[in-house]
Design a protein around this motif. Sequence first.
Motif, PDB file in Angstrom:
ATOM      1  N   UNK A 158       0.835  -1.213   0.000  1.00 44.74           N
ATOM      2  CA  UNK A 158       0.000   0.000   0.000  1.00 44.74           C
ATOM      3  C   UNK A 158       0.861   1.251   0.000  1.00 44.74           C
ATOM      4  N   UNK A 159       1.953   1.252   0.765  1.00 47.29           N
ATOM      5  CA  UNK A 159       2.875   2.391   0.746  1.00 47.29           C
ATOM      6  C   UNK A 159       3.444   2.585  -0.650  1.00 47.29           C
ATOM      7  N   UNK A 160       3.781   1.486  -1.322  1.00 45.53           N
ATOM      8  CA  UNK A 160       4.331   1.575  -2.674  1.00 45.53           C
ATOM      9  C   UNK A 160       3.305   2.171  -3.637  1.00 45.53           C
ATOM     10  N   UNK A 161       2.059   1.705  -3.539  1.00 45.17           N
ATOM     11  CA  UNK A 161       1.002   2.226  -4.413  1.00 45.17           C
ATOM     12  C   UNK A 161       0.773   3.713  -4.171  1.00 45.17           C
ATOM     13  N   UNK A 162       0.793   4.138  -2.904  1.00 43.56           N
ATOM     14  CA  UNK A 162       0.492   5.527  -2.570  1.00 43.56           C
ATOM     15  C   UNK A 162       1.556   6.487  -3.091  1.00 43.56           C
ATOM     16  N   UNK A 163       2.694   6.000  -3.491  1.00 48.57           N
ATOM     17  CA  UNK A 163       3.721   6.862  -4.063  1.00 48.57           C
ATOM     18  C   UNK A 163       3.557   7.049  -5.569  1.00 48.57           C
ATOM     19  N   UNK A 164       2.524   6.439  -6.173  1.00 51.00           N
ATOM     20  CA  UNK A 164       2.227   6.668  -7.582  1.00 51.00           C
ATOM     21  C   UNK A 164       1.499   7.993  -7.750  1.00 51.00           C
ATOM     22  N   UNK A 165       1.680   8.689  -8.867  1.00 49.28           N
ATOM     23  CA  UNK A 165       1.024   9.995  -9.061  1.00 49.28           C
ATOM     24  C   UNK A 165      -0.496   9.933  -8.930  1.00 49.28           C
ATOM     25  N   UNK A 166      -1.111   8.922  -9.540  1.00 52.52           N
ATOM     26  CA  UNK A 166      -2.577   8.873  -9.544  1.00 52.52           C
ATOM     27  C   UNK A 166      -3.160   8.519  -8.184  1.00 52.52           C
ATOM     28  N   UNK A 167      -2.318   8.038  -7.255  1.00 55.11           N
ATOM     29  CA  UNK A 167      -2.812   7.628  -5.940  1.00 55.11           C
ATOM     30  C   UNK A 167      -3.293   8.808  -5.107  1.00 55.11           C
ATOM     31  N   UNK A 168      -3.075  10.044  -5.585  1.00 55.29           N
ATOM     32  CA  UNK A 168      -3.640  11.209  -4.887  1.00 55.29           C
ATOM     33  C   UNK A 168      -5.154  11.074  -4.776  1.00 55.29           C
ATOM     34  N   UNK A 169      -5.752  10.282  -5.672  1.00 56.73           N
ATOM     35  CA  UNK A 169      -7.199  10.083  -5.639  1.00 56.73           C
ATOM     36  C   UNK A 169      -7.652   9.445  -4.332  1.00 56.73           C
ATOM     37  N   UNK A 170      -6.775   8.689  -3.681  1.00 57.61           N
ATOM     38  CA  UNK A 170      -7.147   8.059  -2.409  1.00 57.61           C
ATOM     39  C   UNK A 170      -7.411   9.121  -1.344  1.00 57.61           C
ATOM     40  N   UNK A 171      -6.656  10.222  -1.379  1.00 54.01           N
ATOM     41  CA  UNK A 171      -6.897  11.306  -0.426  1.00 54.01           C
ATOM     42  C   UNK A 171      -8.209  12.022  -0.729  1.00 54.01           C
ATOM     43  N   UNK A 172      -8.551  12.161  -2.011  1.00 57.20           N
ATOM     44  CA  UNK A 172      -9.784  12.845  -2.399  1.00 57.20           C
ATOM     45  C   UNK A 172     -11.012  11.986  -2.112  1.00 57.20           C
ATOM     46  N   UNK A 173     -10.808  10.693  -1.910  1.00 60.31           N
ATOM     47  CA  UNK A 173     -11.919   9.759  -1.699  1.00 60.31           C
ATOM     48  C   UNK A 173     -12.621  10.008  -0.369  1.00 60.31           C
ATOM     49  N   UNK A 174     -11.867  10.490   0.623  1.00 63.19           N
ATOM     50  CA  UNK A 174     -12.445  10.728   1.944  1.00 63.19           C
ATOM     51  C   UNK A 174     -12.642   9.443   2.728  1.00 63.19           C
ATOM     52  N   UNK A 175     -13.095   9.585   3.978  1.00 58.95           N
ATOM     53  CA  UNK A 175     -13.435   8.436   4.800  1.00 58.95           C
ATOM     54  C   UNK A 175     -12.267   7.527   5.112  1.00 58.95           C
ATOM     55  N   UNK A 176     -12.538   6.231   5.184  1.00 55.55           N
ATOM     56  CA  UNK A 176     -11.523   5.260   5.594  1.00 55.55           C
ATOM     57  C   UNK A 176     -10.402   5.152   4.566  1.00 55.55           C
ATOM     58  N   UNK A 177     -10.724   5.214   3.267  1.00 51.62           N
ATOM     59  CA  UNK A 177      -9.676   5.152   2.245  1.00 51.62           C
ATOM     60  C   UNK A 177      -8.718   6.321   2.422  1.00 51.62           C
ATOM     61  N   UNK A 178      -9.247   7.509   2.736  1.00 52.96           N
ATOM     62  CA  UNK A 178      -8.408   8.690   3.032  1.00 52.96           C
ATOM     63  C   UNK A 178      -7.494   8.400   4.219  1.00 52.96           C
ATOM     64  N   UNK A 179      -8.038   7.771   5.276  1.00 53.22           N
ATOM     65  CA  UNK A 179      -7.235   7.533   6.478  1.00 53.22           C
ATOM     66  C   UNK A 179      -6.126   6.524   6.212  1.00 53.22           C
ATOM     67  N   UNK A 180      -6.404   5.521   5.397  1.00 53.40           N
ATOM     68  CA  UNK A 180      -5.372   4.550   5.058  1.00 53.40           C
ATOM     69  C   UNK A 180      -4.281   5.194   4.208  1.00 53.40           C
TER      70      UNK A 180
END
Length: 502
Positions: A350-372
């Motif tokens: 998950x840390x590796x995925x979050x370093x991809x450019x498009x993974x910024x979408x996880x922060x915009x998702x809100x809720x639990x996905x945002x917290x992870x």
Amino acid sequence: MWDPEPSQPAPLSTQPQQDLSRFPLPHKNSGQRHGEDWSAFFACRALQNAKKEEKETPSQRQARLSRQRSAENHSLPGRSSRVWVFEWQPQDDANDFMLRTHITKAGVEEIWGNYSKSTRIFDSFSNQWDLCLALDPTGIPDSDDREDDEDIMPPLPITTPSQVPPPAPSTSDWIKSAKWDQLRKLLGDSTAETGSITEPQRQCITKFIAYLVNMKESNLNTIPPDLWDLGPLSSLQISHPYICVSLAQLSQCRYYIIEPRESPNLVVWTLAVLNPATAVMCLHRDWGSDMKQIALALLQRGIAFRTLQQMTVAPNRRRPLSELRTYTLGRRRPPFNPLYADYIVYEQLRHEFMNLPRARAAFLHGGLVWRLALHSLGFDHLPSVLDGISTEAVPFGELLIGDGGQTHYNDGLSEEEIDFMCGMYYIEHRDGQEVVSWWPRPNAWNVSGLNVGFWSARCEDWFQGRLGNIREGVSHMQHSLTKDANGPMTSAQWNSAAVVQS
């Protein structure tokens, strides 16, 4: 007491040896190998503990479980305690590589409060505490006060009792007998989130709930408009001197567009939200006219929104998602009894995925996905999320089309990527497949009692408790059973889990 294990030499291997010259030497009796980072250390120790558990005598097991129970409340070890405490300290001259450092008893008292339950790990086999901020970069230290109430819950508009119409006679008795503490529990709020609500506001809330409880038919028009912002005839002031909110239909969905009222928009994207309560909250808050600052305020609270960039792009620029690398935890065969090492592997992916450019979408998702996502990269990463859409947004991201044919792009997560963020596995049975996950997927989270539109203090308490259950409750011994409450669960188990419904 288990004595700290000395550093052990790396096993012989026919593979090319890693260049360890750039890593500092580990401290004596730290148990850390040369070049071994904190995540590898904990994963290796989990395997070592599994072997110890297989060989321990009944008396050793009883003593170990006693130590584990004593450490559950994370109390500061006393001066007479035989517990060893290690702190993972970044080394400035080694690119912040962390060394496991033994802390004296006097030093423990000074640093213990700098960590939270999510950044402390107790090992009952060795009778040792590890303090490591990398375990949860967003964890709130015990010595810090909880967030101000204003940062957790948007303030309600102040309305004096004289402005509120008297309730219907059928609700008067209910209002007289209602107690604020009971109403607060009915709403699912904690004292920390409602402590700043004034008495006039409490009266408005009480009367509003009284109308809902005593409503004979589903006719919200019977509720006086001065009692609620989102009513059909609301007379509450929701205008704002710096921003305005308009409604837009994009790809058959209603979006609320937030824009500066007079000053120019200083960002290339447009701020859009799906939840009307979020739009009203922006109107209630004094966040100015800078869209980046308003978006950052939403981002810091785990509230979902979009950063839409209008572009005219040739249709052939869109590419199938199959061209992207697929992140998944894979398929397993029953019986699937995950170990703590499995969770460490999931976190690293998950840390590796979050370093991809498009993974910024996880922060915009809100809720639990945002917290992870926040757990992977930390609060310091949030401002960079607002730099604009990534290069992958146009070919692979979210495409929204307006009524006039305008095309808007934003980074988005596929369903498979959202499932991956939640730590999902496929379990292959003869009669079909079963889905389990370390964290509740959106279908379970969205209907839970914790989904209140923003990341509340109760959400954080639940998150830290779940982390603790995984770290301390998931088995470290291979081929052993893991309780459902600690390991990955099915959607049905998540839906029935009392901790999510609380």
